[in-house]
Each structure stands twice: as structure tokens, then as C-alpha cells.
Design a protein around this motif. Sequence first.
Motif, mmCIF file in Angstrom:
data_model
loop_
_atom_site.group_PDB
_atom_site.id
_atom_site.type_symbol
_atom_site.label_atom_id
_atom_site.label_comp_id
_atom_site.label_asym_id
_atom_site.label_seq_id
_atom_site.Cartn_x
_atom_site.Cartn_y
_atom_site.Cartn_z
ATOM 1 N N VAL A 30 0.822 -1.208 0.000
ATOM 2 C CA VAL A 30 0.000 0.000 0.000
ATOM 3 C C VAL A 30 0.857 1.261 0.000
ATOM 4 O O VAL A 30 0.616 2.188 -0.776
ATOM 5 C CB VAL A 30 -0.945 0.013 1.217
ATOM 6 C CG1 VAL A 30 -1.685 1.344 1.326
ATOM 7 C CG2 VAL A 30 -1.950 -1.129 1.126
ATOM 8 N N PHE A 31 1.864 1.305 0.861
ATOM 9 C CA PHE A 31 2.634 2.531 1.038
ATOM 10 C C PHE A 31 3.824 2.664 0.102
ATOM 11 O O PHE A 31 4.259 3.774 -0.187
ATOM 12 C CB PHE A 31 3.151 2.632 2.481
ATOM 13 C CG PHE A 31 2.074 2.678 3.524
ATOM 14 C CD1 PHE A 31 0.890 3.342 3.297
ATOM 15 C CD2 PHE A 31 2.244 2.047 4.737
ATOM 16 C CE1 PHE A 31 -0.107 3.382 4.262
ATOM 17 C CE2 PHE A 31 1.263 2.085 5.717
ATOM 18 C CZ PHE A 31 0.080 2.755 5.473
ATOM 19 N N VAL A 32 4.353 1.537 -0.369
ATOM 20 C CA VAL A 32 5.576 1.592 -1.178
ATOM 21 C C VAL A 32 5.308 1.316 -2.648
ATOM 22 O O VAL A 32 5.786 2.049 -3.521
ATOM 23 C CB VAL A 32 6.629 0.593 -0.635
ATOM 24 C CG1 VAL A 32 7.873 0.578 -1.536
ATOM 25 C CG2 VAL A 32 7.015 0.946 0.788
ATOM 26 N N VAL A 33 4.544 0.267 -2.950
ATOM 27 C CA VAL A 33 4.361 -0.134 -4.351
ATOM 28 C C VAL A 33 3.304 0.720 -5.046
ATOM 29 O O VAL A 33 3.492 1.155 -6.177
ATOM 30 C CB VAL A 33 4.002 -1.628 -4.436
ATOM 31 C CG1 VAL A 33 3.764 -2.043 -5.887
ATOM 32 C CG2 VAL A 33 5.126 -2.471 -3.832
ATOM 33 N N TYR A 34 2.192 0.950 -4.385
ATOM 34 C CA TYR A 34 1.174 1.821 -4.979
ATOM 35 C C TYR A 34 1.728 3.232 -5.131
ATOM 36 O O TYR A 34 2.580 3.671 -4.342
ATOM 37 C CB TYR A 34 -0.073 1.851 -4.115
ATOM 38 C CG TYR A 34 -0.946 0.623 -4.214
ATOM 39 C CD1 TYR A 34 -0.886 -0.224 -5.309
ATOM 40 C CD2 TYR A 34 -1.846 0.303 -3.200
ATOM 41 C CE1 TYR A 34 -1.690 -1.343 -5.404
ATOM 42 C CE2 TYR A 34 -2.662 -0.817 -3.286
ATOM 43 C CZ TYR A 34 -2.572 -1.638 -4.392
ATOM 44 O OH TYR A 34 -3.366 -2.743 -4.468
ATOM 45 N N PRO A 35 1.247 3.994 -6.109
ATOM 46 C CA PRO A 35 1.819 5.323 -6.367
ATOM 47 C C PRO A 35 1.298 6.436 -5.466
ATOM 48 O O PRO A 35 1.804 7.553 -5.518
ATOM 49 C CB PRO A 35 1.399 5.585 -7.823
ATOM 50 C CG PRO A 35 0.108 4.842 -7.978
ATOM 51 C CD PRO A 35 0.271 3.595 -7.151
ATOM 52 N N TRP A 36 0.301 6.154 -4.623
ATOM 53 C CA TRP A 36 -0.343 7.238 -3.872
ATOM 54 C C TRP A 36 0.632 8.014 -2.993
ATOM 55 O O TRP A 36 0.436 9.211 -2.735
ATOM 56 C CB TRP A 36 -1.476 6.665 -3.026
ATOM 57 C CG TRP A 36 -2.602 6.139 -3.844
ATOM 58 C CD1 TRP A 36 -2.889 4.836 -4.115
ATOM 59 C CD2 TRP A 36 -3.573 6.919 -4.554
ATOM 60 N NE1 TRP A 36 -3.991 4.741 -4.941
ATOM 61 C CE2 TRP A 36 -4.430 6.000 -5.228
ATOM 62 C CE3 TRP A 36 -3.808 8.280 -4.686
ATOM 63 C CZ2 TRP A 36 -5.491 6.427 -6.009
ATOM 64 C CZ3 TRP A 36 -4.880 8.710 -5.469
ATOM 65 C CH2 TRP A 36 -5.696 7.780 -6.123
ATOM 66 N N ILE A 37 1.675 7.357 -2.521
ATOM 67 C CA ILE A 37 2.621 8.013 -1.630
ATOM 68 C C ILE A 37 3.274 9.221 -2.296
ATOM 69 O O ILE A 37 3.680 10.182 -1.632
ATOM 70 C CB ILE A 37 3.698 6.992 -1.172
ATOM 71 C CG1 ILE A 37 4.471 7.514 0.034
ATOM 72 C CG2 ILE A 37 4.640 6.628 -2.301
ATOM 73 C CD1 ILE A 37 3.687 7.484 1.305
ATOM 74 N N ARG A 38 3.368 9.200 -3.620
ATOM 75 C CA ARG A 38 4.018 10.292 -4.347
ATOM 76 C C ARG A 38 3.131 11.529 -4.489
ATOM 77 O O ARG A 38 3.596 12.581 -4.925
ATOM 78 C CB ARG A 38 4.442 9.816 -5.741
ATOM 79 C CG ARG A 38 5.605 8.840 -5.711
ATOM 80 C CD ARG A 38 6.092 8.517 -7.102
ATOM 81 N NE ARG A 38 7.316 7.736 -7.082
ATOM 82 C CZ ARG A 38 8.546 8.240 -7.042
ATOM 83 N NH1 ARG A 38 8.699 9.545 -7.008
ATOM 84 N NH2 ARG A 38 9.600 7.453 -7.041
ATOM 85 N N PHE A 39 1.844 11.401 -4.156
ATOM 86 C CA PHE A 39 0.918 12.519 -4.338
ATOM 87 C C PHE A 39 0.650 13.290 -3.054
ATOM 88 O O PHE A 39 -0.156 14.209 -3.037
ATOM 89 C CB PHE A 39 -0.414 12.001 -4.890
ATOM 90 C CG PHE A 39 -0.286 11.228 -6.181
ATOM 91 C CD1 PHE A 39 0.665 11.571 -7.124
ATOM 92 C CD2 PHE A 39 -1.117 10.157 -6.442
ATOM 93 C CE1 PHE A 39 0.789 10.857 -8.308
ATOM 94 C CE2 PHE A 39 -1.016 9.438 -7.625
ATOM 95 C CZ PHE A 39 -0.051 9.794 -8.559
ATOM 96 N N LEU A 40 1.326 12.931 -1.970
ATOM 97 C CA LEU A 40 1.031 13.565 -0.689
ATOM 98 C C LEU A 40 1.290 15.064 -0.683
ATOM 99 O O LEU A 40 0.511 15.834 -0.108
ATOM 100 C CB LEU A 40 1.853 12.894 0.422
ATOM 101 C CG LEU A 40 1.336 11.548 0.918
ATOM 102 C CD1 LEU A 40 2.356 10.907 1.844
ATOM 103 C CD2 LEU A 40 -0.007 11.708 1.620
#
Length: 245
Positions: free
Chosen positions: A126-136
Motif C-alpha cells: 500500500v505505502f511503497v508499491v502503490y503510487p499514492w505516496i508520491r501525491f502527498l
Amino acid sequence: MAVTEQRTHPGHALFARYAFPPNELGYCGPPGTGTRPGTPDAGLAAHAREFDGAWPYLKILAEAAGQPDPLDEPVVRSYWVGGPLLAELDASELLARLRDAFTGQVTGLLAQIPPENVLAHHSFHVFVVYPWIRFLERDPQTPLKVMQDCRIRWGIVDEVDDEHAIILTRPLAFENGVLTLGAPIAERVRWCRGSALHAPAPIPGQTVSAHWNWICGPLTDADTTALEAATRKTLKLVNSARRRL
């Protein structure tokens, strides 16, 4: 995709409990498998292979455990919840295999993570592979909500009302550029739909896990400790990786 455990292998049933919530929403796995919680599914193992996010981790964990079945119950629990099996993997090999499994995809911070920080746990995906972390930095509200819903979280049942329960759980927060766990909040989640059970009826005071808008089942003290430890480890490595971007 949830199943009646009395008629299903326990590892298959456990996988279904955790995989059903996003599958019902059309986010993970093949279509048409998550229409009714409580429905036995003889083809569950075949469907599980089509959850291309979870399956690579399950295969690697099973190999580390010397278990030929990636849906063996301790293997499944290790991926979704956590536990000592996570520490038995060769980190460099795990990272190489994950990068190979997700090649060609937008993989968040996977390219920035050093081998010693890789973890065969759902929180890592969830936190590393998915890209959402880059949109914070761009819009914290949306990625925070998605990651909060998608991660496996623990909470204490406060009250139960028909098909739903109120749990007290710590949400993700983004404070001073750091992803962390915030103060406990009350969250309303579903545990059944009509007469179809997704998980055992929750009991006030009990600690349960939740995925998206469903309770996945009760957690023992050891389960809760393992889940919190894996979550915090992933948050620590993510914050460290973000500082190096």
C-alpha cells in the motif's frame, strides 16, 4: 468473495475475508468474484492467483515457510496481518522478485527502497508499491484516504448496530511532511450484509481488523502487535525514502 469457513480451507477463507472488500469495489482481483459475502467458492485458490498485488508476496512467504500452498493459513495471515515469518525472508531476493513482479507498473517508491527495508506485508504494498505516496505533497487528502482505506487497520469495537459496527482506530495522518498514525477516531464499518456473514459478529471491546469498509475478523493480542509493528516499520521506511527523493 468471502466464504463460509466451515466449508472452506481456513487459509482460503482467511484470504477471502481480506481480499473481498477491494474486490467488491472492483479494485483488486478478477471481476464477479466478490458479489456476495458468505458464499462458498470452490475456485477460490484460482481466483487468488489473479490478485496480482497479493500473490507475489504469498508465493515468496510460502517458499520461506517451506509450504507448497501460498494459501496456507499462516502464510496468508503473515501477509495481511504480520508475524515472525516476515523476518525469515532474504530481503535482497524479495526486493528483486517484487521489482520483477511489478515491472512496467507505476511502483511508487519501490525503486528507492534499499533491500534491508523491504517487507512482505500488505502495508508495504500500500505505502511503497502503490503510487499514492508520491501525491502527498500535491493533495494530501485524497492519497491519505485511499491509503487509510486500503491498509489493514486495527480497531477496538465500540458498538454494534445491525450490519455495522463502530470501531476506534488510528487513521493515517500527514504531519510536517511525515506519514504517521493520528489520534484514534470512530469509524463505521460493515461486518455482514443481510443474513450473509463476512466475519464473526463483532463484540464491544474486541479488537478487530478492517479493510476498506469491512471488518475482516477478530485479532488476538499477538495479531494486533504484529500488525502494528509491520505498519510502523513500513511507515518508517517510507518516510526515510521520501526524504531521499
